[in-house]
Design an enzyme around this catalytic site. Structure first.
Site, short mmCIF file in Angstrom:
data_model
loop_
_atom_site.label_atom_id
_atom_site.label_comp_id
_atom_site.label_asym_id
_atom_site.label_seq_id
_atom_site.Cartn_x
_atom_site.Cartn_y
_atom_site.Cartn_z
N HIS A 56 45.49 40.35 41.85
CA HIS A 56 44.95 39.10 42.24
C HIS A 56 45.94 37.84 41.86
O HIS A 56 46.02 37.40 40.64
CB HIS A 56 43.45 38.55 41.41
N GLU A 61 45.85 34.80 42.26
CA GLU A 61 45.14 33.60 41.93
C GLU A 61 44.87 33.60 40.42
O GLU A 61 44.28 32.60 39.77
CB GLU A 61 44.03 33.18 42.58
N CYS A 90 43.50 42.42 47.10
CA CYS A 90 42.62 43.50 46.59
C CYS A 90 41.81 44.31 47.72
O CYS A 90 42.49 44.94 48.38
CB CYS A 90 41.80 43.02 45.59
#
EC number: 4.3.2.10
Length: 234
Positions: A209, A211, A92
């Site tokens: 993202h 994660e 990001c």
């Protein structure tokens, strides 16, 4: 997707998650550990210089992050490691910081834009996502939620191994990176923008993202850990 056994930490690659006072550091660290890395959060440039790989996460303004990285010496340390071929992943804001400049959080004086300077690994300026497309259709910005990541060519990129074109990942952002020859995948929300970049197949940036992106995000993190393991054994 079946869980991948985590190797003994003594044998796992050490990956530094750079703490520059921005971003969801703990979730990135946990994701990398699940992917098989000995991941650790650090602001120490000496630890960054010793790590097998570097991850630059981030949620926040480009100018603030860049200023912190310059003041702490992280900017120079990360730039040197990327130049040396050490595996790198920007997430990001971490993707935006790979570029020459960023407009987010900068000051405007006398009608001129005073952009903040990034790592300058890639050329160009990270700019605000437009709220209206070329046909006049309005879009909500920030761009938040799941969206597809579409490959720009059939060329294989190790970071995206076993992930099909069109797979969905989780996004939350209002600025986008400029398009360059290093763009390997794009996403569309008011405009088409780079969602994955690859520099020399060792330095990567993603707009989404991983994660927070369920199974597909975990595969990507596992791929990155595999890239680090290969580089470490070379």
């Amino acid at each position: 997707m079946a869980a991948v056994p985590t190797p003994a930490l003594a044998k796992a690659p050490r990956i530094a998650v750079v703490d520059y006072c921005k971003g969801n550091l703990m979730s990135v660290e946990r994701g990398l550990r699940r992917a098989g890395a000995d991941a650790f959060v650090t602001a120490d440039v000496r630890e960054i210089a010793r790590a097998d790989a570097i991850v630059l996460p981030g949620v926040g303004a480009f100018a603030d992050a860049a200023a912190t990285m310059r003041e702490t010496g992280q900017m120079a340390a990360v730039r040197e490691r990327i130049a040396a071929g050490v595996p790198f992943l920007g997430i990001c804001l971490g993707l935006h910081l790979m570029f020459d400049e960023g407009a987010e959080g900068t000051d405007f004086e006398d009608g001129k834009v005073d952009n903040a300077h990034g790592l300058a690994v890639l050329p160009g300026v990270a700019l605000a996502m437009p709220r209206v497309d070329d046909q006049g259709k309005c879009y909500k910005v920030p761009h938040v939620g799941w969206n597809s990541v579409d490959y720009v060519s059939e060329a294989e990129t190790p970071l995206l191994a076993s992930i099909p074109s069109g797979e969905y990942f989780y996004f939350t952002h209002s600025f986008v990176a400029p398009d360059t020859p290093c763009t390997v995948a794009t996403t569309t929300h008011s405009i088409s923008f780079p969602s994955v970049v690859s520099y020399r197949d060792t330095a990567f940036g993603v707009q989404f993202h991983p994660e927070k992106s369920s199974d597909a995000g975990m595969i990507l993190l596992e791929n990155f850990v595999g890239i680090v393991q290969t580089a470490k054994g070379a």
